[in-house]
Design a protein around this motif. Structure first.
Motif, mmCIF file in Angstrom:
data_model
loop_
_atom_site.group_PDB
_atom_site.id
_atom_site.type_symbol
_atom_site.label_atom_id
_atom_site.label_comp_id
_atom_site.label_asym_id
_atom_site.label_seq_id
_atom_site.Cartn_x
_atom_site.Cartn_y
_atom_site.Cartn_z
ATOM 1 N N THR A 68 18.363 63.385 80.151
ATOM 2 C CA THR A 68 18.149 63.219 81.193
ATOM 3 C C THR A 68 17.583 64.919 82.272
ATOM 4 O OG1 THR A 68 19.727 63.908 82.308
ATOM 5 C CG2 THR A 68 19.359 61.660 81.726
ATOM 6 N N GLN B 175 14.578 66.746 83.584
ATOM 7 C CA GLN B 175 13.409 66.899 84.451
ATOM 8 C C GLN B 175 13.281 67.832 85.159
ATOM 9 O OE1 GLN B 175 14.942 62.548 86.079
ATOM 10 N NE2 GLN B 175 12.645 62.917 86.410
ATOM 11 N N ARG C 271 13.757 61.789 73.728
ATOM 12 C CA ARG C 271 13.362 59.885 74.547
ATOM 13 C C ARG C 271 12.588 60.920 75.572
ATOM 14 N NH1 ARG C 271 16.973 59.598 79.793
ATOM 15 N NH2 ARG C 271 15.078 56.953 80.520
ATOM 16 N N HIS C 272 11.305 59.862 76.248
ATOM 17 C CA HIS C 272 10.462 60.201 77.461
ATOM 18 C C HIS C 272 9.813 59.332 78.020
ATOM 19 C CE1 HIS C 272 7.165 60.205 79.542
ATOM 20 N NE2 HIS C 272 7.473 62.213 79.888
ATOM 21 N N GLY C 273 10.584 59.458 79.145
ATOM 22 C CA GLY C 273 11.183 57.972 80.279
ATOM 23 C C GLY C 273 11.767 56.959 79.931
ATOM 24 N N ASN C 274 11.060 56.019 78.945
ATOM 25 C CA ASN C 274 11.623 54.824 78.310
ATOM 26 C C ASN C 274 11.359 54.634 77.299
ATOM 27 O OD1 ASN C 274 12.932 53.929 80.850
ATOM 28 N ND2 ASN C 274 11.032 52.102 81.566
ATOM 29 N N GLU C 275 11.247 55.338 76.529
ATOM 30 C CA GLU C 275 10.567 55.395 75.202
ATOM 31 C C GLU C 275 11.032 56.681 74.206
ATOM 32 O OE1 GLU C 275 8.474 53.451 73.500
ATOM 33 O OE2 GLU C 275 7.913 52.105 75.831
ATOM 34 N N ASP D 189 4.079 64.742 79.823
ATOM 35 C CA ASP D 189 4.565 65.166 81.964
ATOM 36 C C ASP D 189 6.522 65.740 81.767
ATOM 37 O OD1 ASP D 189 5.387 65.253 84.316
ATOM 38 O OD2 ASP D 189 3.859 63.643 84.656
ATOM 39 N N ASP E 26 8.238 65.692 84.262
ATOM 40 C CA ASP E 26 9.130 65.439 85.638
ATOM 41 C C ASP E 26 9.456 63.745 84.975
ATOM 42 O OD1 ASP E 26 9.473 65.110 88.133
ATOM 43 O OD2 ASP E 26 7.932 64.180 88.331
ATOM 44 N N ALA E 27 9.084 63.456 84.170
ATOM 45 C CA ALA E 27 9.967 61.829 83.581
ATOM 46 C C ALA E 27 10.901 62.365 82.990
ATOM 47 C CB ALA E 27 9.004 61.658 82.732
ATOM 48 N N PRO E 28 12.576 61.643 82.812
ATOM 49 C CA PRO E 28 13.734 61.598 82.294
ATOM 50 C C PRO E 28 12.967 62.290 81.362
ATOM 51 C CG PRO E 28 13.841 60.462 83.668
ATOM 52 C CD PRO E 28 12.376 60.296 83.615
ATOM 53 N N HIS E 29 14.060 63.342 79.853
ATOM 54 C CA HIS E 29 13.316 63.029 78.502
ATOM 55 C C HIS E 29 14.515 63.847 77.806
ATOM 56 C CE1 HIS E 29 11.916 67.001 80.871
ATOM 57 N NE2 HIS E 29 11.593 67.739 79.432
#
Length: 108
Positions: free
Chosen positions: A21, A23, A40-44, A57, A59-62
């Motif tokens: 998580t 960001q 993980r990046h976003g939903n992937e 990017d 800015d997405a949860p990663h």
């Protein structure tokens, strides 16, 4: 140059927790050196092994959410605009409605 760059060497072992998580501002590049990880990046989630690169990017949860083969080592390089420098430049340049460049290439 107006860009800030923060390089990190990340090392994870069997006692490390997963972190999925993070960001923050900017863009990030991951370059795998050793081990295997599900990142993980976003939903992937991306399966990374030595030599793989992931650019995204920030800015997405990663973050690493699957620690597969240890030891895990990767470079994390974060880049973002140097806003203080940009604001300083902008304060010295007023917008007049017609942007022109001087012979030196500076905007007026």
């Amino acid at each position: 140059s107006g860009v800030m760059v923060e390089p990190y060497l990340i090392e994870l072992n069997s006692e490390s927790d997963t972190f999925k998580t993070f960001q923050h501002e900017g863009i990030e590049m991951i370059y795998m050196l050793d081990g295997e990880v599900g990142y993980r990046h976003g939903n992937e989630t991306y399966h990374l092994t030595p030599g793989d690169t992931l650019f995204f990017d920030a800015d997405a949860p990663h973050g690493p959410d699957q620690l597969i083969r240890f030891p895990i080592r990767y470079l994390s390089i974060i880049s973002y605009p140097d806003l203080a420098r940009y604001r300083g430049w902008w304060a010295g340049h007023r917008h007049t409605g017609s942007d022109t460049r001087s012979s030196s290439g500076d905007w007026r």
